[in-house]
Design a protein around this motif. Structure first.
Motif, mmCIF file in Angstrom:
data_model
loop_
_atom_site.group_PDB
_atom_site.id
_atom_site.type_symbol
_atom_site.label_atom_id
_atom_site.label_comp_id
_atom_site.label_asym_id
_atom_site.label_seq_id
_atom_site.Cartn_x
_atom_site.Cartn_y
_atom_site.Cartn_z
ATOM 1 N N UNK A 597 0.821 -1.218 0.000
ATOM 2 C CA UNK A 597 0.000 0.000 0.000
ATOM 3 C C UNK A 597 0.853 1.266 0.000
ATOM 4 N N UNK A 598 2.007 1.196 -0.663
ATOM 5 C CA UNK A 598 2.876 2.354 -0.823
ATOM 6 C C UNK A 598 3.356 2.912 0.511
ATOM 7 N N UNK A 599 3.284 2.084 1.553
ATOM 8 C CA UNK A 599 3.708 2.543 2.879
ATOM 9 C C UNK A 599 2.743 3.536 3.498
ATOM 10 N N UNK A 600 1.568 3.708 2.873
ATOM 11 C CA UNK A 600 0.622 4.713 3.369
ATOM 12 C C UNK A 600 -0.752 4.095 3.672
ATOM 13 N N UNK A 601 -0.768 2.772 3.977
ATOM 14 C CA UNK A 601 -2.020 2.121 4.305
ATOM 15 C C UNK A 601 -1.779 0.686 4.745
ATOM 16 N N UNK A 602 -2.874 -0.058 5.004
ATOM 17 C CA UNK A 602 -2.811 -1.464 5.424
ATOM 18 C C UNK A 602 -3.576 -2.313 4.429
ATOM 19 N N UNK A 603 -3.145 -3.550 4.290
ATOM 20 C CA UNK A 603 -3.769 -4.486 3.358
ATOM 21 C C UNK A 603 -4.773 -5.347 4.120
ATOM 22 N N UNK A 604 -6.068 -5.210 3.774
ATOM 23 C CA UNK A 604 -7.124 -5.976 4.416
ATOM 24 C C UNK A 604 -7.931 -6.713 3.351
ATOM 25 N N UNK A 605 -7.919 -8.066 3.431
ATOM 26 C CA UNK A 605 -8.648 -8.920 2.478
ATOM 27 C C UNK A 605 -8.257 -8.617 1.034
ATOM 28 N N UNK A 606 -6.955 -8.376 0.825
ATOM 29 C CA UNK A 606 -6.457 -8.148 -0.521
ATOM 30 C C UNK A 606 -6.712 -6.759 -1.048
ATOM 31 N N UNK A 607 -7.198 -5.832 -0.211
ATOM 32 C CA UNK A 607 -7.497 -4.465 -0.639
ATOM 33 C C UNK A 607 -6.833 -3.471 0.301
ATOM 34 N N UNK A 608 -6.257 -2.398 -0.264
ATOM 35 C CA UNK A 608 -5.580 -1.390 0.560
ATOM 36 C C UNK A 608 -6.586 -0.459 1.240
ATOM 37 N N UNK A 609 -6.360 -0.222 2.530
ATOM 38 C CA UNK A 609 -7.078 0.801 3.287
ATOM 39 C C UNK A 609 -6.071 1.906 3.598
ATOM 40 N N UNK A 610 -6.165 3.036 2.884
ATOM 41 C CA UNK A 610 -5.158 4.093 2.998
ATOM 42 C C UNK A 610 -5.312 4.825 4.338
ATOM 43 N N UNK A 611 -4.207 4.878 5.115
ATOM 44 C CA UNK A 611 -4.235 5.586 6.401
ATOM 45 C C UNK A 611 -3.882 7.062 6.214
ATOM 46 N N UNK A 612 -3.075 7.402 5.198
ATOM 47 C CA UNK A 612 -2.762 8.792 4.876
ATOM 48 C C UNK A 612 -3.874 9.300 3.974
ATOM 49 N N UNK A 613 -4.682 10.213 4.454
ATOM 50 C CA UNK A 613 -5.884 10.642 3.750
ATOM 51 C C UNK A 613 -5.585 11.346 2.442
ATOM 52 N N UNK A 614 -4.337 11.862 2.269
ATOM 53 C CA UNK A 614 -4.006 12.540 1.016
ATOM 54 C C UNK A 614 -3.897 11.549 -0.139
ATOM 55 N N UNK A 615 -3.654 10.263 0.180
ATOM 56 C CA UNK A 615 -3.411 9.260 -0.854
ATOM 57 C C UNK A 615 -4.645 8.379 -1.019
ATOM 58 N N UNK A 616 -4.813 7.887 -2.237
ATOM 59 C CA UNK A 616 -5.942 7.016 -2.549
ATOM 60 C C UNK A 616 -5.542 6.105 -3.697
ATOM 61 N N UNK A 617 -6.530 5.325 -4.180
ATOM 62 C CA UNK A 617 -6.235 4.384 -5.249
ATOM 63 C C UNK A 617 -6.050 2.982 -4.713
ATOM 64 N N UNK A 618 -5.965 1.970 -5.610
ATOM 65 C CA UNK A 618 -5.881 0.569 -5.169
ATOM 66 C C UNK A 618 -4.640 0.263 -4.348
ATOM 67 N N UNK A 619 -3.553 1.045 -4.540
ATOM 68 C CA UNK A 619 -2.328 0.813 -3.748
ATOM 69 C C UNK A 619 -1.861 2.098 -3.065
ATOM 70 N N UNK A 620 -2.762 3.040 -2.842
ATOM 71 C CA UNK A 620 -2.467 4.294 -2.131
ATOM 72 C C UNK A 620 -1.332 5.072 -2.796
ATOM 73 N N UNK A 621 -1.321 5.116 -4.109
ATOM 74 C CA UNK A 621 -0.263 5.817 -4.831
ATOM 75 C C UNK A 621 -0.757 7.102 -5.490
ATOM 76 N N UNK A 622 -2.038 7.314 -5.503
ATOM 77 C CA UNK A 622 -2.586 8.500 -6.162
ATOM 78 C C UNK A 622 -2.771 9.605 -5.129
ATOM 79 N N UNK A 623 -2.208 10.798 -5.444
ATOM 80 C CA UNK A 623 -2.304 11.938 -4.527
ATOM 81 C C UNK A 623 -2.749 13.157 -5.334
#
Length: 788
Positions: A597-623
């Motif tokens: 998750x790009x170091x900015x989220x956690x992987x739950x059931x194969x899907x990223x949950x972004x903890x840094x609110x500025x980032x989004x996307x399937x792997x928390x790479x979109x800002x």
């Protein structure tokens, strides 16, 4: 539900195997060709019926039955007689008719499994120099008098022509008139002796006479035919059908061989058929038997005319091909008759039969060039289909699959024959059918054996102890109960199927339904109901379990990652959750930098949950709020591509994180469809010039930048066009002003002129006479004039 899911679930919906509710292996394999029977004694789960052993092969394997434990007999085709086709020329050794083979193979044995088609090929080849028997049947009523004269020399002439086709040719002759009863002929004594007028010598009327049996002596034909006399009758239709029937059913008297049989029927009138005999008091149907005595048909007064269907049957049974040589007047009638009689032809006979030889040759060529297969009556439940493979690669199926046209001597064609049985005959015995080409005596004999039982049926143990103290036969892994016994192991009598005590054994407790309303209580044990979908099953001692009422995810049972057992999902490895919808695999969470998750989220059931609110996307790479990649990499692209910009002195140290590829023009840069995640950038340098580049991250995490070497710079003003434009503008404006002034002057002058004209019209002048004016006219009066 979505269409895709419905399609999957209906794939095995109510198949013929499960619908059959087969209680034995034999019943199962008769349900359909895809059905198999599991003989594994431990296959059935608690509460499942005996018929659960019968299902499609793949379904049985999914249920846990090994392939070795599945009974699935298949049908076979074996060839018993397969003589080679005759291949010879006219100059070869002369063979007897029974030594010539035109169809191959000659005998087969088929073992038929219900619903499974057994296919084999039949090959037909027209043999060269094949023998021909031709019987000429002629109407000798008075209207055919001139025709008889031309037919008298037919034997030798036709023999000469037919020698061009075959060296083994025989010809015979017969004649017909009408039934010898009123109202077809006159029964007065004189008319019975001579039915024609007194000046004509005619023979007595008759129904049918075999004048000459088939012979190879053309001169004998001429001699006997020349002795024939015309006869007569009263009505126009003739009794030709009586004659055709006797020619077909009297092979010994006519002399037919097992070769090509041609019957030429020559007449200039219509025909009587079944029912017309009532006019003469004849009501008995034609019996289709031979009644020739001394070569004369003796039962014409006793039996009615045959029907067309009766004629078709007898002509087909005796392989006789009919050629109707009729006058043009009756062509339409006999054309319709031809459509009802297989392997028949119609030719137009001239008024004196002068063209009969050409007619026969043309009709024979037409009949022999078409091959039509026919089969004998099929046993009940057996069907047959044909696919023809004719000359020039032409194939057909259905009714047209039975025939091939335009077949010349020596041509070879093939027919693909498929025979299918549905179930077994009631007697279970073998049946025999025959296939043959119409008009030919050769035929293919096919013996049909029916697979009605499995191989394990022979190994059954009668009165087996396994079947409740010998109340049944242990056969193919299950008990086949004796008469009057039922149950999985024949444990109950039909008389004691339902009692309160037995029903109590089928309840989980007093407050529940019998077998949870999902089955029937048989002999104190639950037999669970079957579902329409064979993939869905009830099970358990009280039918309390099933494999279709588990949690779903994405409209899939157990998320498609597990199996449903007793209403609970058993998940596959790397999946968890009540619907197996939670993946433990983290590969789907890896970002391009190989971080989860790009170091900015956690992987739950194969899907990223972004903890840094500025980032989004399937792997928390979109800002979306971060500086764009174009601005971020502008200086590095500028220094590497053009050697300019703020980082031109430190380019090698700070700008080595991507691969630079140069392109001539911006049109050559990669487009969005070329690769995913591509950014198109347009930036301005210190000289106010625009440069273009693309920025893309590949699957291997490498960054690739494509730059267009061509810049777009603003250009200075072009003086000459500006000056030319100003001058042209001044000139145009001056011209416009002159034109306006000229227009105004014209308008002013016209107004002044109009004013002058108006004043001129209004002017008034003095009318007094000029005192010095003298008139130019002098008047003189004649003094002598008296006015008369």
């Amino acid at each position: 539900w979505p269409p895709m899911l419905l399609e999957i679930e209906n794939d095995g919906y109510g198949n013929e195997c499960t619908k059959a509710s087969a209680q034995s292996c034999g019943e199962c394999i008769q349900a359909g060709e895809k059905c198999g029977w599991c003989i594994d004694k431990d296959f059935l789960k608690q509460g499942e019926q005996k018929s659960t052993r019968c299902d499609e092969i793949e379904a049985l394997i999914k249920k846990g039955c090994s392939e070795a434990s599945i009974e699935n007999p298949r049908g076979t085709v074996s060839v018993n007689k397969n003589q080679s086709l005759t291949d010879r020329t006219k100059d070869g050794v002369k063979l007897k008719p029974d030594q010539i083979t035109q169809i191959q193979p000659q005998k087969l044995t088929l073992n038929l499994r219900s619903g499974e088609a057994q296919t084999f090929n039949l090959i037909f080849k027209r043999a060269e120099d094949y023998p021909i028997d031709l019987y000429y049947l002629m109407d000798l009523s008075y209207s055919m008098k001139d025709d008889l004269e031309n037919v008298k020399n037919l034997g030798t002439d036709l023999m000469a022509e037919m020698q061009k086709i075959t060296s083994d040719f025989r010809i015979g002759f017969g004649s017909f008139v009408e039934k010898t009863v009123m109202p077809y002929i006159s029964t007065t004594p004189a008319k019975l002796l001579n039915p024609c007028t007194s000046d004509q010598n005619c023979t007595s009327p008759f129904s049918y006479k075999n004048v000459l049996s088939l012979t190879s002596q053309g001169s004998q034909f001429n001699n006997l035919v020349s002795k024939q006399q015309i006869s007569g009758n009263l009505d126009s239709p003739e009794g030709g059908f009586d004659a055709i029937m006797q020619v077909a059913v009297c092979p010994n008297q006519i002399g037919w061989r097992n070769v090509t049989r041609l019957l030429v029927f020559s007449t200039d009138a219509g025909f009587h058929f079944a029912g017309d005999g009532k006019l003469g008091g004849i009501v008995l149907p034609n019996d289709g038997k031979c009644h020739l005595q001394d070569n004369m048909y003796t039962m014409s007064h006793y039996y009615d005319y045959p029907s067309i269907a009766h004629l078709v049957q007898k002509l087909s049974e005796n392989n006789i091909q009919t050629i109707f040589a009729v006058t043009e007047e009756f062509q339409p009638v006999y054309q319709e008759l031809k459509n009802l009689i297989p392997k028949s032809a119609v030719g137009t006979l001239s008024s004196d039969s002068g063209n009969v030889i050409k007619l026969i040759i043309d009709a024979y060529n037409s009949l022999s060039s078409e091959i039509i297969l026919e089969n004998s009556r099929l046993p009940e439940g057996v069907s047959i289909s044909y696919i023809s493979h004719c000359k020039n690669g032409v194939s057909d199926k259905g009714e047209n699959g039975r025939k091939c046209s335009n077949i010349s001597i020596g041509d070879q064609v093939m027919f693909e024959v498929a025979i299918t049985a549905k179930g077994c005959p009631s007697n279970g015995k073998s049946e025999t059918i025959k296939i043959k080409p119409q008009g030919f005596t050769e035929e293919v004999e096919i013996v049909l054996n029916f697979i009605c039982e499995c191989a394990c049926h022979k190994e059954g143990i009668p009165n087996s102890p396994v079947c409740h103290f010998g109340n049944g036969t242990l056969e193919c892994g299950a008990c086949r109960c004796n008469e009057g016994r039922i149950g999985r192991v024949c444990e109950c009598s039909k008389d004691e199927v339902r009692t309160d005590d037995l029903d109590a054994n089928c309840r989980m407790d007093n407050g529940t339904d019998i077998c949870n309303n999902n089955g029937d209580c048989v002999c104190g044990a639950c037999e669970c109901k079957k579902r329409d979908n064979p993939e869905e099953r009830y099970s358990g001692k009280f039918c309390e379990c099933d494999n279709f009422n588990c949690d779903r995810s994405n409209n899939k049972l157990c998320g498609g990652h597990g199996r449903c057992e007793c209403r609970k999902c058993i998940c596959e490895a790397n999946y968890t959750g009540s619907a197996c919808d939670c993946s433990l695999d983290t590969s789907t969470c890896l970002a391009s930098n190989k971080q989860i998750c790009n170091g900015r989220g956690t992987c739950e059931c194969g899907t990223c949950k972004c903890t840094d609110l500025k980032f989004q996307g399937p792997t928390c790479e979109i800002c979306p709020t971060c500086p764009g990649v174009c601005t971020e990499h502008k200086d590095c692209v500028q220094c590497q591509a053009f050697g300019t910009g703020e980082k031109k002195d430190t380019c090698k140290e700070q700008c080595n994180k991507f691969i630079l590829v140069k392109k001539k023009k911006k049109e050559e840069l990669p487009q969005p469809n070329d690769q995913p995640y591509i950014n198109h950038c347009k930036e301005r340098d210190a000289n106010d010039c625009w440069f273009f580049f693309t920025y893309a991250t590949k699957n291997d995490s490498t960054v690739e930048v494509h730059v267009a070497e061509e810049l777009e710079c603003p250009s200075g003003p072009d003086i000459i066009p500006i000056v030319a434009g100003v001058v042209a503008g001044i000139v145009l404006i001056g011209l416009a002003l002159l034109l306006i002034w000229k227009l105004l002057m014209i308008i002013h002058d016209r107004r002044e002129f109009a004013k002058f004209e108006k004043e001129k019209m209004n002017a008034r002048w003095d009318a007094g006479e000029n005192p010095i004016y003298k008139s130019a006219v002098t008047t003189v009066v004649n003094p002598k004039y008296e006015g008369k």
